[in-house]
Design a protein around this motif. Sequence first.
Motif, PDB file in Angstrom:
ATOM      1  N   ALA A 112      64.576  86.576  -8.772  1.00 33.31           N
ATOM      2  CA  ALA A 112      63.990  86.962 -10.059  1.00 33.31           C
ATOM      3  C   ALA A 112      62.902  88.002  -9.815  1.00 33.31           C
ATOM      4  N   GLN A 114      59.930  90.426 -11.937  1.00 33.71           N
ATOM      5  CA  GLN A 114      59.163  90.603 -13.173  1.00 33.71           C
ATOM      6  C   GLN A 114      59.922  90.148 -14.421  1.00 33.71           C
ATOM      7  N   SER A 115      59.576  90.664 -15.580  1.00 40.28           N
ATOM      8  CA  SER A 115      60.283  90.197 -16.770  1.00 40.28           C
ATOM      9  C   SER A 115      61.475  91.082 -17.074  1.00 40.28           C
ATOM     10  N   GLN A 173      60.016  85.433 -18.712  1.00 40.27           N
ATOM     11  CA  GLN A 173      59.829  85.071 -17.320  1.00 40.27           C
ATOM     12  C   GLN A 173      60.428  83.716 -17.018  1.00 40.27           C
ATOM     13  N   LEU A 190      61.189  85.386  -5.417  1.00 40.83           N
ATOM     14  CA  LEU A 190      60.513  85.773  -6.647  1.00 40.83           C
ATOM     15  C   LEU A 190      59.612  86.977  -6.377  1.00 40.83           C
ATOM     16  N   PRO A 193      57.017  87.505 -10.227  1.00 46.13           N
ATOM     17  CA  PRO A 193      57.712  87.011 -11.412  1.00 46.13           C
ATOM     18  C   PRO A 193      56.753  86.677 -12.551  1.00 46.13           C
TER      19      PRO A 193
END
Lengths: 272, 490
Positions: A112, A114-115, A173, A190, A193
């Motif tokens: 994953a 960031q958004s 998120q 991540l 994240p």
Amino acid sequence: MRLPRIRKQHAILNGPTVDRGVAPVRMPEQTAAAVFDSVSKSFDGRPVLSRISLEFPVNAVIAIVGESGSGKSTLLEHINGLHRPDSGTVSVLGQPIDYSNLVRLRRQIGYAVQSVGLFPHLSAGTNTELLPRLAGWDAQRIADRRQWLMQLLELDAELAARFPQQLSGGQQQRFGLCRAMMLEPALLLLDEPFSGVDPITRQGIHQRFLRLQNEEPTTVVLVTHDLREARKLAQYLVIIRGGYIVQWGPTQELIANPADDYVSTLFREHLQ
Amino acid sequence: MKFFPAMVAMMIGVLPVTPQAQERLAVGSKSFTESYILAEIMSQLLEAAGFEVDRKFGFGGTLVCYQALVNGEIDVYPEYTGTISETILNLNGSPGAAEVDARLAALGLQTLSPIGFNNTYAIATSAATAARLQLKTISDLRAHPGLVFGFSHEFRDRTDGWPGLADAYGLDRATRGIEHGLAYRAIADGSIDVTDAYSTDGDIQRHKLVILGDNLQFFPRYDALPLAMRSLPQAAVAQLEQLADRIDDARMRELNSQVVVGKQDIAWVASAFLVEAGLSAGTEPIADNAWRRLTRNIVRHLQLTVVAVLLACLLGLPAGVLVHRSAVASGGVLYVAGLLQTIPSIALLALMIPLFGVGVLPAIVALFLYSLLPILRSTTTALNSIDPVLRRVAAGMGLTSTQQVRHVILPLAMPNVLAGIRTAAIISIGTATLAAFIGAGGLGEPIVTGLALNDTNLILQGAVPAALLALATELVFELIERRLVPVHLR
């Protein structure tokens, strides 16, 4: 709150849940989830990582901390084979990475960033379902898994129908986390994240992340430039500067014994 | 490159048409009134002898028409002696008939007997002035230095125009430049007395002008005659030879006038002429049903654009991906496609003729070339504008390359790609109206004919459906976008 628990099946231990006749991978117990052995990498002649040797202990949260441009994201992206070392080797889940079959490796690794990592053309729900569907999971299993993760992350069921743009930053998120966790990964990567949301929302996501980690322990490699976040979430810290590892070890040990001026200044300025 | 024309032909289901059966002949014409009338007369004459005639009228210019003849697209069309020697054979001066015939024979062509009139430059004045001053020939003008000469700009500059004429006749005086379209009116209101004209111009009668005789035979001769393939069947040659010396200057002016001024149907004018000349029993000309014609034009127009745009997609989409991947390719390919775009459409169509002849094929190739750039560019832009983070996530989460393309890259690129195809389609629909100039038909056909005949009604019969077609295309793409592009990317 007591959540209905779906028995976790570690992909690595039970063999890949997926794909076409791949032999199950057996990993010796107690091994590191990932090992870097003298890894170096340059982009266009500019060294980004220099002789990195590291071990990522199983089922721990390891935070890679450094300033922007320090090479922390590049380090992370070596674990799922987005980059290949110029020299040295990266082993993941007990085996050197087989660069000819990265898909198999990557499906054991949640990822994953960031958004923005959610695909804007798919609803949040479809974002989370895409990978398990392609991996051949049946609909019921996908639905159960997603429901369990969404409850754990405190996402209302109705949010799944929305497109990423219709969700708040925090919700995006959490869906990103949810998507990364869908295939019950042995390893979770991540990359910043939890950045880009306000401190209160951030606190909430941290809580839920810890709860998730508690319910379903996984080796997590977390890239962040926020030392407070790292201290709160990670049992291990890796401090990287200009492509070199300055210091790494258990979080409390590092805070108690900074290796040099750079580390101590870092802690003093960001953790006081 | 060789399979390309064959592929196009397969896709539209018509191979380049060459008349095979003896009974079937194709008659061509250029895009001005007189050429239409003569071609129609020839067509009806051939039909009267039992031939089946394809009317391929309205080719845009001498060279297009000539190419069509050489390529076997048409078997015969009306041409002028001066044009044959100067424009087609590039002969200077006034070559003898024998030389012209020999050159044409080498090209597999032949001329039939002249029809009787000479459509060349002429000097006109009003009937009233001519009567008052007893003017009969150009030489008579010398005696009247008070007359105001107003000539079209081209005529004033051409060596075979005013400068030569003034020399030959010893007419040393100032002239005024005037737009040809306004000259006749200027004579009517008395602001000029003498102007240049074409000797068979239908407007000459309407404006009550007279032509002054070229008594020194200064102007080159433009005798009208059928220019035909040597392979034209003997029966057809015999039939067309009946036209020899049947139409003199005055008669041709009258026929032109019936169409231009009297707004009469060309088929009807031709038929009436043939009956009057005793060349036909006066079979009712087959009325071309307006709706059938419209449908035929629209279908052809769609064939041209759809095939061209589909081919452009076939090449443009993969080329766009290539360009996106390689900086080197991107420079070259975009440069070439951009260059193609700068060629004026009518010039591009003309450039296609030596390569692909006339008709549907060159039109499709030209439209295809025009469609390439928007599709190519939009594909490249679409791919370049995809957030690299999303690409990294798609790869990093474990999608295979095919799955990345299918589930992430393609849907994200879709809106931009569609926009490019949409642009290409709209451009093609517009440009395809010009395809009529090289005999490809479509909605340009009534436009070209209407322009030649100064018939607004006819122009609208092509322009309005073309505009509606463009609108409908916009609508179709709107619907496609609605289906393919999720709400949140629009």
